[in-house]
Write a protein that holds these residues in place. Structure first.
Motif, PDB file in Angstrom:
ATOM      1  N   GLN A 170      36.905 -19.113 -14.104  1.00  0.00           N
ATOM      2  CA  GLN A 170      38.041 -19.135 -13.177  1.00  0.00           C
ATOM      3  C   GLN A 170      39.156 -18.321 -13.755  1.00  0.00           C
ATOM      4  O   GLN A 170      39.887 -17.609 -13.159  1.00  0.00           O
ATOM      5  CB  GLN A 170      38.350 -20.740 -13.157  1.00  0.00           C
ATOM      6  N   TYR A 171      39.499 -18.795 -15.205  1.00  0.00           N
ATOM      7  CA  TYR A 171      40.705 -17.738 -15.835  1.00  0.00           C
ATOM      8  C   TYR A 171      39.900 -17.212 -17.095  1.00  0.00           C
ATOM      9  O   TYR A 171      38.988 -17.505 -17.875  1.00  0.00           O
ATOM     10  CB  TYR A 171      41.585 -18.874 -16.455  1.00  0.00           C
ATOM     11  N   CYS A 172      40.502 -16.224 -17.542  1.00  0.00           N
ATOM     12  CA  CYS A 172      40.341 -15.351 -18.827  1.00  0.00           C
ATOM     13  C   CYS A 172      41.631 -15.153 -19.363  1.00  0.00           C
ATOM     14  O   CYS A 172      42.683 -14.570 -18.600  1.00  0.00           O
ATOM     15  CB  CYS A 172      39.579 -14.281 -18.498  1.00  0.00           C
ATOM     16  N   HIS A 173      42.074 -15.604 -20.457  1.00  0.00           N
ATOM     17  CA  HIS A 173      43.288 -15.317 -21.109  1.00  0.00           C
ATOM     18  C   HIS A 173      43.381 -14.181 -21.927  1.00  0.00           C
ATOM     19  O   HIS A 173      42.325 -13.965 -22.938  1.00  0.00           O
ATOM     20  CB  HIS A 173      43.678 -16.616 -22.017  1.00  0.00           C
ATOM     21  N   ILE A 174      44.442 -13.246 -21.911  1.00  0.00           N
ATOM     22  CA  ILE A 174      44.569 -12.258 -22.606  1.00  0.00           C
ATOM     23  C   ILE A 174      45.997 -12.354 -23.469  1.00  0.00           C
ATOM     24  O   ILE A 174      46.954 -12.494 -22.727  1.00  0.00           O
ATOM     25  CB  ILE A 174      44.454 -10.764 -21.988  1.00  0.00           C
ATOM     26  N   THR A 175      45.981 -12.181 -24.802  1.00  0.00           N
ATOM     27  CA  THR A 175      47.194 -12.236 -25.307  1.00  0.00           C
ATOM     28  C   THR A 175      47.669 -10.780 -25.833  1.00  0.00           C
ATOM     29  O   THR A 175      47.115  -9.765 -26.198  1.00  0.00           O
ATOM     30  CB  THR A 175      46.935 -12.950 -27.066  1.00  0.00           C
ATOM     31  N   ILE A 176      48.964 -10.902 -25.484  1.00  0.00           N
ATOM     32  CA  ILE A 176      49.515  -9.636 -25.498  1.00  0.00           C
ATOM     33  C   ILE A 176      51.003  -9.774 -26.353  1.00  0.00           C
ATOM     34  O   ILE A 176      51.642 -11.000 -26.481  1.00  0.00           O
ATOM     35  CB  ILE A 176      50.040  -9.206 -24.067  1.00  0.00           C
ATOM     36  N   ASN A 177      51.755  -8.587 -26.605  1.00  0.00           N
ATOM     37  CA  ASN A 177      52.840  -8.681 -27.260  1.00  0.00           C
ATOM     38  C   ASN A 177      54.021  -8.675 -26.432  1.00  0.00           C
ATOM     39  O   ASN A 177      55.244  -9.237 -26.572  1.00  0.00           O
ATOM     40  CB  ASN A 177      53.148  -7.587 -28.387  1.00  0.00           C
ATOM     41  N   ASP A 178      54.090  -7.721 -25.360  1.00  0.00           N
ATOM     42  CA  ASP A 178      55.208  -7.561 -24.391  1.00  0.00           C
ATOM     43  C   ASP A 178      54.900  -7.394 -23.001  1.00  0.00           C
ATOM     44  O   ASP A 178      53.925  -6.891 -22.594  1.00  0.00           O
ATOM     45  CB  ASP A 178      55.482  -6.085 -24.811  1.00  0.00           C
ATOM     46  N   MET A 179      55.145  -8.584 -22.434  1.00  0.00           N
ATOM     47  CA  MET A 179      54.798  -8.780 -21.009  1.00  0.00           C
ATOM     48  C   MET A 179      55.013  -7.596 -20.057  1.00  0.00           C
ATOM     49  O   MET A 179      54.503  -7.368 -19.263  1.00  0.00           O
ATOM     50  CB  MET A 179      55.619 -10.197 -20.371  1.00  0.00           C
ATOM     51  N   GLY A 180      56.439  -6.954 -20.233  1.00  0.00           N
ATOM     52  CA  GLY A 180      56.662  -5.623 -19.290  1.00  0.00           C
ATOM     53  C   GLY A 180      55.719  -4.705 -19.812  1.00  0.00           C
ATOM     54  O   GLY A 180      54.947  -4.130 -18.621  1.00  0.00           O
ATOM     55  N   GLU A 181      55.514  -4.082 -20.969  1.00  0.00           N
ATOM     56  CA  GLU A 181      54.391  -3.209 -20.914  1.00  0.00           C
ATOM     57  C   GLU A 181      53.064  -3.454 -20.461  1.00  0.00           C
ATOM     58  O   GLU A 181      52.381  -2.752 -20.171  1.00  0.00           O
ATOM     59  CB  GLU A 181      54.464  -3.062 -22.463  1.00  0.00           C
ATOM     60  N   SER A 182      52.728  -4.906 -20.749  1.00  0.00           N
ATOM     61  CA  SER A 182      51.438  -5.318 -20.227  1.00  0.00           C
ATOM     62  C   SER A 182      51.554  -5.213 -18.661  1.00  0.00           C
ATOM     63  O   SER A 182      50.223  -5.003 -18.109  1.00  0.00           O
ATOM     64  CB  SER A 182      50.999  -6.593 -20.792  1.00  0.00           C
TER      65      SER A 182
END
Length: 136
Positions: free
Chosen positions: A6-18
């Motif tokens: 159902q979900y896959c989580h991706i850890t990121i540093n900057d929401m805007g860039e991502s």
């Protein structure tokens, strides 16, 4: 019994860039944007898989300071698990993502185990592969 991811989580540093990478370059659509406690969780998906969603969040979002710090260290090292997308037109996908300025790790190549694929780093350093099955 049926079971599906159902979900896959991706850890990121900057929401805007991502978002520029996952939404604009890869073409995923934003389905939900939730703010809480100074953090955001953005859920994206694809019309090709309406029941599967990807959740972007920062290392400290919803985690203890110690856990967030540990996750941040792994993200900085670039050793978090990769995510692999599938497409029916790898060359077009590759050119679109490359044109976004993403770091190219591997240009499209036919793999000996069957698929043709390529690889990039997202703005946070996560490896993202895009695969196309072998042509019939």
């Amino acid at each position: 019994m049926n079971i599906a991811l159902q979900y896959c989580h991706i850890t990121i540093n900057d929401m805007g860039e991502s978002l520029v990478f996952y939404r604009d370059a890869l073409g995923l659509e934003v389905r939900n944007d939730v703010a809480s406690g100074g953090f955001r969780w953005v859920t994206l998906g694809s019309a090709a898989q309406p029941d599967l969603e990807i959740v972007l969040s920062e290392p400290h979002a919803g985690r203890s300071q110690a856990d967030g710090d540990a996750l941040q260290e792994l993200l900085t090292k670039g050793v978090l698990p990769m995510v692999v997308f599938r497409t029916d037109d790898l060359d077009a996908a590759f050119e679109k993502v490359r044109a976004s300025g993403a770091e190219v790790l591997q240009e499209p190549v036919d793999q000996p185990w069957g698929p043709r694929d390529c690889a990039f780093r997202d703005p946070s350093g996560n490896m993202v592969r895009i695969s196309q099955g072998p042509k019939a």
